[in-house]
Design a protein around this motif. Structure first.
Motif, mmCIF file in Angstrom:
data_model
loop_
_atom_site.group_PDB
_atom_site.id
_atom_site.type_symbol
_atom_site.label_atom_id
_atom_site.label_comp_id
_atom_site.label_asym_id
_atom_site.label_seq_id
_atom_site.Cartn_x
_atom_site.Cartn_y
_atom_site.Cartn_z
ATOM 1 N N ILE A 181 0.871 -1.174 0.000
ATOM 2 C CA ILE A 181 0.000 0.000 0.000
ATOM 3 C C ILE A 181 0.907 1.222 0.000
ATOM 4 O O ILE A 181 1.640 1.465 0.958
ATOM 5 C CB ILE A 181 -0.925 0.038 1.231
ATOM 6 C CG1 ILE A 181 -1.637 -1.303 1.405
ATOM 7 C CG2 ILE A 181 -1.917 1.180 1.099
ATOM 8 C CD1 ILE A 181 -2.595 -1.635 0.307
ATOM 9 N N SER A 182 0.902 1.973 -1.092
ATOM 10 C CA SER A 182 1.783 3.132 -1.256
ATOM 11 C C SER A 182 1.023 4.403 -0.883
ATOM 12 O O SER A 182 -0.031 4.703 -1.460
ATOM 13 C CB SER A 182 2.253 3.197 -2.719
ATOM 14 O OG SER A 182 2.903 4.414 -2.994
ATOM 15 N N ILE A 183 1.578 5.160 0.088
ATOM 16 C CA ILE A 183 0.878 6.349 0.601
ATOM 17 C C ILE A 183 1.836 7.540 0.657
ATOM 18 O O ILE A 183 2.719 7.583 1.520
ATOM 19 C CB ILE A 183 0.305 6.109 2.018
ATOM 20 C CG1 ILE A 183 -0.437 4.784 2.086
ATOM 21 C CG2 ILE A 183 -0.597 7.259 2.426
ATOM 22 C CD1 ILE A 183 0.123 3.810 3.074
ATOM 23 N N PRO A 184 1.724 8.505 -0.249
ATOM 24 C CA PRO A 184 2.504 9.736 -0.124
ATOM 25 C C PRO A 184 1.862 10.657 0.915
ATOM 26 O O PRO A 184 0.631 10.769 0.967
ATOM 27 C CB PRO A 184 2.419 10.348 -1.530
ATOM 28 C CG PRO A 184 1.130 9.844 -2.087
ATOM 29 C CD PRO A 184 0.900 8.491 -1.466
ATOM 30 N N VAL A 185 2.677 11.284 1.748
ATOM 31 C CA VAL A 185 2.131 12.146 2.798
ATOM 32 C C VAL A 185 2.862 13.485 2.814
ATOM 33 O O VAL A 185 4.070 13.558 2.541
ATOM 34 C CB VAL A 185 2.232 11.479 4.195
ATOM 35 C CG1 VAL A 185 1.295 10.296 4.287
ATOM 36 C CG2 VAL A 185 3.655 11.043 4.511
ATOM 37 N N ASN A 222 -4.264 12.712 10.071
ATOM 38 C CA ASN A 222 -4.901 11.568 9.417
ATOM 39 C C ASN A 222 -4.168 10.244 9.622
ATOM 40 O O ASN A 222 -4.724 9.188 9.301
ATOM 41 C CB ASN A 222 -5.001 11.825 7.904
ATOM 42 C CG ASN A 222 -6.003 12.907 7.565
ATOM 43 O OD1 ASN A 222 -7.108 12.929 8.093
ATOM 44 N ND2 ASN A 222 -5.611 13.824 6.687
ATOM 45 N N ILE A 223 -2.941 10.277 10.120
ATOM 46 C CA ILE A 223 -2.103 9.076 10.165
ATOM 47 C C ILE A 223 -2.734 7.966 10.999
ATOM 48 O O ILE A 223 -2.824 6.809 10.556
ATOM 49 C CB ILE A 223 -0.691 9.414 10.694
ATOM 50 C CG1 ILE A 223 0.060 10.306 9.705
ATOM 51 C CG2 ILE A 223 0.093 8.137 10.969
ATOM 52 C CD1 ILE A 223 0.353 9.653 8.374
ATOM 53 N N ALA A 274 -5.890 7.459 11.979
ATOM 54 C CA ALA A 274 -7.129 6.940 11.384
ATOM 55 C C ALA A 274 -6.818 6.087 10.159
ATOM 56 O O ALA A 274 -7.429 5.024 9.954
ATOM 57 C CB ALA A 274 -8.051 8.092 11.006
ATOM 58 N N LEU A 275 -5.870 6.529 9.366
ATOM 59 C CA LEU A 275 -5.465 5.773 8.174
ATOM 60 C C LEU A 275 -4.884 4.418 8.569
ATOM 61 O O LEU A 275 -5.259 3.380 7.991
ATOM 62 C CB LEU A 275 -4.442 6.571 7.370
ATOM 63 C CG LEU A 275 -3.769 5.855 6.198
ATOM 64 C CD1 LEU A 275 -4.785 5.495 5.129
ATOM 65 C CD2 LEU A 275 -2.650 6.711 5.609
ATOM 66 N N TYR A 276 -3.979 4.421 9.549
ATOM 67 C CA TYR A 276 -3.347 3.172 9.975
ATOM 68 C C TYR A 276 -4.392 2.194 10.529
ATOM 69 O O TYR A 276 -4.326 0.988 10.269
ATOM 70 C CB TYR A 276 -2.279 3.460 11.031
ATOM 71 C CG TYR A 276 -1.623 2.218 11.576
ATOM 72 C CD1 TYR A 276 -0.743 1.470 10.801
ATOM 73 C CD2 TYR A 276 -1.905 1.770 12.872
ATOM 74 C CE1 TYR A 276 -0.145 0.314 11.299
ATOM 75 C CE2 TYR A 276 -1.312 0.624 13.379
ATOM 76 C CZ TYR A 276 -0.442 -0.099 12.584
ATOM 77 O OH TYR A 276 0.138 -1.240 13.080
ATOM 78 N N GLY A 277 -5.357 2.710 11.276
ATOM 79 C CA GLY A 277 -6.413 1.855 11.809
ATOM 80 C C GLY A 277 -7.205 1.168 10.701
ATOM 81 O O GLY A 277 -7.507 -0.028 10.793
ATOM 82 N N ARG A 278 -7.520 1.902 9.661
ATOM 83 C CA ARG A 278 -8.294 1.306 8.558
ATOM 84 C C ARG A 278 -7.429 0.355 7.730
ATOM 85 O O ARG A 278 -7.919 -0.660 7.224
ATOM 86 C CB ARG A 278 -8.899 2.411 7.690
ATOM 87 C CG ARG A 278 -10.040 3.118 8.394
ATOM 88 C CD ARG A 278 -10.602 4.280 7.615
ATOM 89 N NE ARG A 278 -11.258 3.869 6.374
ATOM 90 C CZ ARG A 278 -11.933 4.712 5.591
ATOM 91 N NH1 ARG A 278 -12.050 5.998 5.951
ATOM 92 N NH2 ARG A 278 -12.498 4.288 4.476
ATOM 93 N N LEU A 279 -6.149 0.664 7.594
ATOM 94 C CA LEU A 279 -5.255 -0.232 6.857
ATOM 95 C C LEU A 279 -5.089 -1.565 7.578
ATOM 96 O O LEU A 279 -5.107 -2.634 6.952
ATOM 97 C CB LEU A 279 -3.890 0.438 6.667
ATOM 98 C CG LEU A 279 -3.814 1.600 5.679
ATOM 99 C CD1 LEU A 279 -2.419 2.223 5.703
ATOM 100 C CD2 LEU A 279 -4.174 1.158 4.267
ATOM 101 N N ILE A 322 -2.888 4.959 -2.564
ATOM 102 C CA ILE A 322 -3.987 5.724 -1.966
ATOM 103 C C ILE A 322 -3.431 7.014 -1.383
ATOM 104 O O ILE A 322 -2.228 7.146 -1.150
ATOM 105 C CB ILE A 322 -4.735 4.930 -0.867
ATOM 106 C CG1 ILE A 322 -3.796 4.651 0.321
ATOM 107 C CG2 ILE A 322 -5.321 3.642 -1.408
ATOM 108 C CD1 ILE A 322 -4.536 4.077 1.514
ATOM 109 N N ASP A 323 -4.335 7.967 -1.131
ATOM 110 C CA ASP A 323 -3.958 9.212 -0.469
ATOM 111 C C ASP A 323 -4.172 9.062 1.036
ATOM 112 O O ASP A 323 -5.016 8.273 1.485
ATOM 113 C CB ASP A 323 -4.795 10.381 -0.993
ATOM 114 C CG ASP A 323 -4.475 10.708 -2.442
ATOM 115 O OD1 ASP A 323 -3.398 10.293 -2.910
ATOM 116 O OD2 ASP A 323 -5.305 11.366 -3.100
ATOM 117 N N ALA A 324 -3.446 9.852 1.797
ATOM 118 C CA ALA A 324 -3.524 9.744 3.254
ATOM 119 C C ALA A 324 -4.767 10.408 3.832
ATOM 120 O O ALA A 324 -5.092 10.208 5.005
ATOM 121 C CB ALA A 324 -2.278 10.373 3.882
ATOM 122 N N ASP A 325 -5.480 11.199 3.035
ATOM 123 C CA ASP A 325 -6.636 11.931 3.554
ATOM 124 C C ASP A 325 -7.899 11.084 3.650
ATOM 125 O O ASP A 325 -8.964 11.573 4.043
ATOM 126 C CB ASP A 325 -6.914 13.172 2.714
ATOM 127 C CG ASP A 325 -7.107 12.847 1.235
ATOM 128 O OD1 ASP A 325 -7.334 11.671 0.908
ATOM 129 O OD2 ASP A 325 -7.013 13.778 0.409
#
Length: 327
Positions: free
Chosen positions: A17-21, A27-28, A30-35, A105-108
């Motif tokens: 999963i490639s995520i540019p930030v 958002n980190i 919340a993003l990590y929780g969903r990943l 994906i985007d981090a937002d």
């Protein structure tokens, strides 16, 4: 029994999963929780790694990534020495993934990570590129219409068929990453590059959510610059237009000269048109400046390519050994 289970899991395909930030500290978590939730739901189908590229953030983004990488070896990250731009950040991140397939994906969290299941299924069917097609955006109507106009303009001029209403939310096969790595483009436009290399591609429609937290880094000026990059990187039409317009102006000037010569003989008493001469001269200067500017943009890209600057310079990394660094 434990060894068999471990071996069976190791045989599963790895999906990166490639995520540019850039300044995405809000958002980190919340993003990590969903990943991680996606990883649990697909534990019987694939293994995951989460690869972040920090575009030299000025907030707590990197420190949050350090904490995640310390407790979860699946979290890998690179931090650039300066802001290299969104598209170059994605490309650099692609080159540091290890997966058999890579999902961008985007981090937002506007693009739902949970769609990995649908993308993965299409990939298993044999598609090398699976991209998300946005049904609608949670943004101002004028900006949405401006984007649609931009997509239409880019696609009309591009030499490759670039899907409309498609961003960088996609899953690509490893062989696509290898093909991209051989394309030495100083200012990449990945949607156009991926469209141009072929392979089996398909799209899945989805509803794009509103940004969870933080502010968008993509204003109107950046959209315009990205559009210009798309046109100049993937179309020679502007150069041909410059030639066609130049020839057309020569024809118009020749016809105008003949008209005034005939008028001089037919009505010799007409006054001299100083104003019309000034208008024609200024129009000619403006037109030449425009055409030279178009040619100059292409020459600039050739110059940048010959200069061979690195795509990005890595300042720090997490769970990535120095020998694994590509840049």
């Amino acid at each position: 029994m434990m060894k068999r289970a471990t071996k069976a899991k190791a045989d599963l395909p790895l999906v990166s999963i490639s995520i540019p930030v850039l300044n995405e500290a809000d958002n980190i978590d919340a993003l990590y929780g969903r990943l991680t939730a996606v990883g649990k739901s697909m534990i019987d189908r694939c293994r995951l790694e989460f690869v972040f590229s920090d575009n030299s953030s000025t907030d707590d983004t990197w420190s949050l990534l350090e904490k995640l990488a310390e407790k979860d070896p699946r979290v890998r990250a690179i931090r650039f020495s300066k802001n290299v731009g969104f598209q170059r950040s994605i490309m650099a991140n692609y080159l540091h993934t290890r997966g058999d397939a890579v999902m961008q994906i985007d981090a937002d969290l506007q693009d739902p990570p949970e769609m990995l299941a649908e993308f993965f299924a299409k990939w298993r069917e044999g598609y090398d590129v699976v991209y998300g097609i946005r049904r609608r955006r949670q943004e101002a109507p004028w900006l949405n219409n401006f984007r649609r106009l931009g997509y239409w303009f880019i696609n009309a001029l591009s030499e490759h068929d670039i899907p409309r209403d498609v961003g960088d939310f996609r899953l690509v096969d490893r062989k696509v990453i290898r093909a991209l790595a051989h394309m030495k483009t100083p200012n990449p436009y990945l949607r156009g590059m991926i469209a141009s290399i072929g392979f089996r591609q398909t799209g899945i429609e989805y509803e794009r959510d509103a940004r969870v937290a933080g502010q968008s880094k993509f204003g109107l000026s950046r959209l315009v610059r990205l559009g210009l990059t798309a046109v100049l990187n993937h179309s020679s039409v502007p150069l041909r237009m410059a030639s066609i317009i130049g020839i057309a102006m020569l024809v118009v000037a020749s016809l105008g000269a003949l008209y005034f010569i005939l008028l001089k003989f037919l009505q010799p008493g007409l006054p001299q048109g100083l104003a019309s001469i000034h208008v024609l001269v200024l129009f000619g200067i403006g037109l030449q400046s425009l055409l030279l500017g178009i040619i100059g943009e292409y020459i600039l890209r050739i110059y940048l390519m010959l200069r061979s600057e690195p795509l990005a310079i890595i300042d720090r990394s997490l769970n990535i050994a120095p020998s694994e660094r590509v840049l």
